[in-house]
Design a protein around this motif. Structure first.
Motif, PDB file in Angstrom:
ATOM      1  N   GLU A 208      -2.063   6.834   4.036  1.00  0.00           N
ATOM      2  CA  GLU A 208      -2.345   6.585   5.253  1.00  0.00           C
ATOM      3  C   GLU A 208      -3.329   5.285   4.695  1.00  0.00           C
ATOM      4  O   GLU A 208      -4.010   5.231   3.716  1.00  0.00           O
ATOM      5  CB  GLU A 208      -3.246   7.536   5.939  1.00  0.00           C
ATOM      6  CG  GLU A 208      -3.872   7.017   7.102  1.00  0.00           C
ATOM      7  CD  GLU A 208      -4.797   8.103   7.956  1.00  0.00           C
ATOM      8  OE1 GLU A 208      -4.396   8.460   8.957  1.00  0.00           O
ATOM      9  OE2 GLU A 208      -6.020   8.110   7.249  1.00  0.00           O
ATOM     10  N   ILE A 209      -3.484   4.385   5.593  1.00  0.00           N
ATOM     11  CA  ILE A 209      -4.051   3.074   5.781  1.00  0.00           C
ATOM     12  C   ILE A 209      -4.607   2.799   7.171  1.00  0.00           C
ATOM     13  O   ILE A 209      -4.168   3.272   8.141  1.00  0.00           O
ATOM     14  CB  ILE A 209      -3.335   2.021   5.464  1.00  0.00           C
ATOM     15  CG1 ILE A 209      -2.696   2.038   3.936  1.00  0.00           C
ATOM     16  CG2 ILE A 209      -3.909   0.731   5.376  1.00  0.00           C
ATOM     17  CD1 ILE A 209      -1.651   1.078   3.751  1.00  0.00           C
ATOM     18  N   VAL A 210      -6.201   2.752   7.096  1.00  0.00           N
ATOM     19  CA  VAL A 210      -6.730   2.560   8.290  1.00  0.00           C
ATOM     20  C   VAL A 210      -7.221   1.127   8.479  1.00  0.00           C
ATOM     21  O   VAL A 210      -7.212   0.139   7.430  1.00  0.00           O
ATOM     22  CB  VAL A 210      -8.223   3.265   8.312  1.00  0.00           C
ATOM     23  CG1 VAL A 210      -7.670   4.926   7.993  1.00  0.00           C
ATOM     24  CG2 VAL A 210      -9.033   2.862   7.098  1.00  0.00           C
TER      25      VAL A 210
ATOM     26  N   GLY B  70       0.818  -1.198  -0.013  1.00  0.00           N
ATOM     27  CA  GLY B  70       0.013   0.031  -0.234  1.00  0.00           C
ATOM     28  C   GLY B  70       0.977   1.266  -0.106  1.00  0.00           C
ATOM     29  O   GLY B  70       0.661   2.329  -0.709  1.00  0.00           O
ATOM     30  N   PHE B  71       1.873   1.393   0.907  1.00  0.00           N
ATOM     31  CA  PHE B  71       2.728   2.346   0.852  1.00  0.00           C
ATOM     32  C   PHE B  71       3.739   2.691  -0.354  1.00  0.00           C
ATOM     33  O   PHE B  71       3.838   3.522  -0.880  1.00  0.00           O
ATOM     34  CB  PHE B  71       3.442   2.419   2.120  1.00  0.00           C
ATOM     35  CG  PHE B  71       2.546   2.819   3.247  1.00  0.00           C
ATOM     36  CD1 PHE B  71       1.732   3.810   3.440  1.00  0.00           C
ATOM     37  CD2 PHE B  71       2.815   2.027   4.638  1.00  0.00           C
ATOM     38  CE1 PHE B  71       0.647   3.885   4.278  1.00  0.00           C
ATOM     39  CE2 PHE B  71       1.850   2.350   5.654  1.00  0.00           C
ATOM     40  CZ  PHE B  71       0.884   3.277   5.623  1.00  0.00           C
ATOM     41  N   ASP B  72       4.458   1.463  -0.594  1.00  0.00           N
ATOM     42  CA  ASP B  72       5.620   1.366  -1.789  1.00  0.00           C
ATOM     43  C   ASP B  72       4.844   1.636  -3.180  1.00  0.00           C
ATOM     44  O   ASP B  72       5.582   2.218  -3.981  1.00  0.00           O
ATOM     45  CB  ASP B  72       6.429   0.237  -1.394  1.00  0.00           C
ATOM     46  CG  ASP B  72       7.245   0.372  -0.183  1.00  0.00           C
ATOM     47  OD1 ASP B  72       7.150   1.470   0.734  1.00  0.00           O
ATOM     48  OD2 ASP B  72       7.689  -0.595   0.388  1.00  0.00           O
TER      49      ASP B  72
ATOM     50  N   ARG C 293       2.010   6.706   5.743  1.00  0.00           N
ATOM     51  CA  ARG C 293       3.185   6.416   5.169  1.00  0.00           C
ATOM     52  C   ARG C 293       4.623   7.077   5.825  1.00  0.00           C
ATOM     53  O   ARG C 293       5.441   6.423   5.623  1.00  0.00           O
ATOM     54  CB  ARG C 293       2.847   6.894   3.663  1.00  0.00           C
ATOM     55  CG  ARG C 293       4.046   6.627   2.907  1.00  0.00           C
ATOM     56  CD  ARG C 293       3.659   7.141   1.513  1.00  0.00           C
ATOM     57  NE  ARG C 293       4.601   6.427   0.534  1.00  0.00           N
ATOM     58  CZ  ARG C 293       4.852   7.374  -0.749  1.00  0.00           C
ATOM     59  NH1 ARG C 293       3.825   8.022  -1.097  1.00  0.00           N
ATOM     60  NH2 ARG C 293       5.570   6.889  -1.650  1.00  0.00           N
ATOM     61  N   SER C 294       4.379   8.235   6.173  1.00  0.00           N
ATOM     62  CA  SER C 294       5.303   8.859   6.945  1.00  0.00           C
ATOM     63  C   SER C 294       5.839   8.233   8.463  1.00  0.00           C
ATOM     64  O   SER C 294       7.078   7.983   8.561  1.00  0.00           O
ATOM     65  CB  SER C 294       5.248  10.128   7.386  1.00  0.00           C
ATOM     66  OG  SER C 294       3.949  10.485   8.104  1.00  0.00           O
ATOM     67  N   THR C 295       4.794   7.378   8.857  1.00  0.00           N
ATOM     68  CA  THR C 295       5.268   6.689  10.006  1.00  0.00           C
ATOM     69  C   THR C 295       6.249   5.483   9.858  1.00  0.00           C
ATOM     70  O   THR C 295       7.059   5.076  10.607  1.00  0.00           O
ATOM     71  CB  THR C 295       4.050   5.949  10.669  1.00  0.00           C
ATOM     72  OG1 THR C 295       2.821   7.229  10.913  1.00  0.00           O
ATOM     73  CG2 THR C 295       3.926   5.429  11.928  1.00  0.00           C
ATOM     74  N   GLY C 296       6.027   4.813   8.307  1.00  0.00           N
ATOM     75  CA  GLY C 296       6.930   3.719   8.168  1.00  0.00           C
ATOM     76  C   GLY C 296       6.079   2.293   8.907  1.00  0.00           C
ATOM     77  O   GLY C 296       5.363   2.534   9.766  1.00  0.00           O
TER      78      GLY C 296
END
Length: 179
Positions: free
Chosen positions: A126-128, A118-120, A175-178
């Protein structure tokens, strides 16, 4: 559509051979405890048809999950658009595994791989994740994969009748959280 792999799992498109074990998952009262009633074979098969259509349309969705060592189907994990009418928007991560696959770290392993996709690949900001207040097992997976909950975001699911499955919790990861 990407096939995702971990050391122990393959997340892949659905096969006809998945229909019977998927129906068994959806007929298990413990698996369905936080999801509502049991599904008939026809309802279960129809869910797979929807999953396949989503993949064809978007390129992602609910992957079938199998154990690499045995090739055995154990459930699903993936991403889906948040349903209309919810008090939030975005893309939701989820999983549903056969009871025989519980407690082995498969949900966490699959979810981490789905988050990375989802992020890459999709570059989601963001994902919930959503579950009932009482589904402590899924909430534990959400925390293990780095998601956090703000109780102010908790909500009553407008698609569920009044009762114990209506109060829901919302977890998030950016996404920034990693991961």
């Amino acid at each position: 559509m990407a096939e995702l792999r971990t050391d122990r799992l393959t997340l892949r498109r659905w096969r006809d051979s998945d229909l019977e074990p998927w129906a068994a998952v959806n007929a298990d009262p413990e698996v369905r405890e936080h999801l509502g009633g049991l599904l008939t074979r026809e309802q279960s098969d129809a869910s797979v048809a929807r999953f396949q259509a989503d993949f064809d349309r978007r390129g992602y969705g609910w992957w079938a999950v199998e154990v690499r060592a045995t090739g055995g189907f154990i459930g699903f994990a993936g991403l889906d658009q948040v349903d209309d009418g919810m008090p939030f928007t975005g893309v939701e991560i989820g999983w549903r595994l056969a009871r025989s696959a519980w407690g082995q770290g498969y949900a966490t392993e699959a979810a981490l791989t789905v988050l990375a996709f989802g992020f890459d690949v999709l570059e989601l900001p963001e994902i919930v994740a959503v579950t009932t207040v009482t589904n402590l097992r899924s909430q534990a997976v959400m925390r293990r994969i780095g998601m956090t909950r703000n109780p102010a975001d908790d909500f009553d699911d407008p698609t569920v009748p009044e009762g114990p499955l209506r109060p829901n919790v919302l977890y998030r990861i950016g996404r920034s959280t990693g991961i």
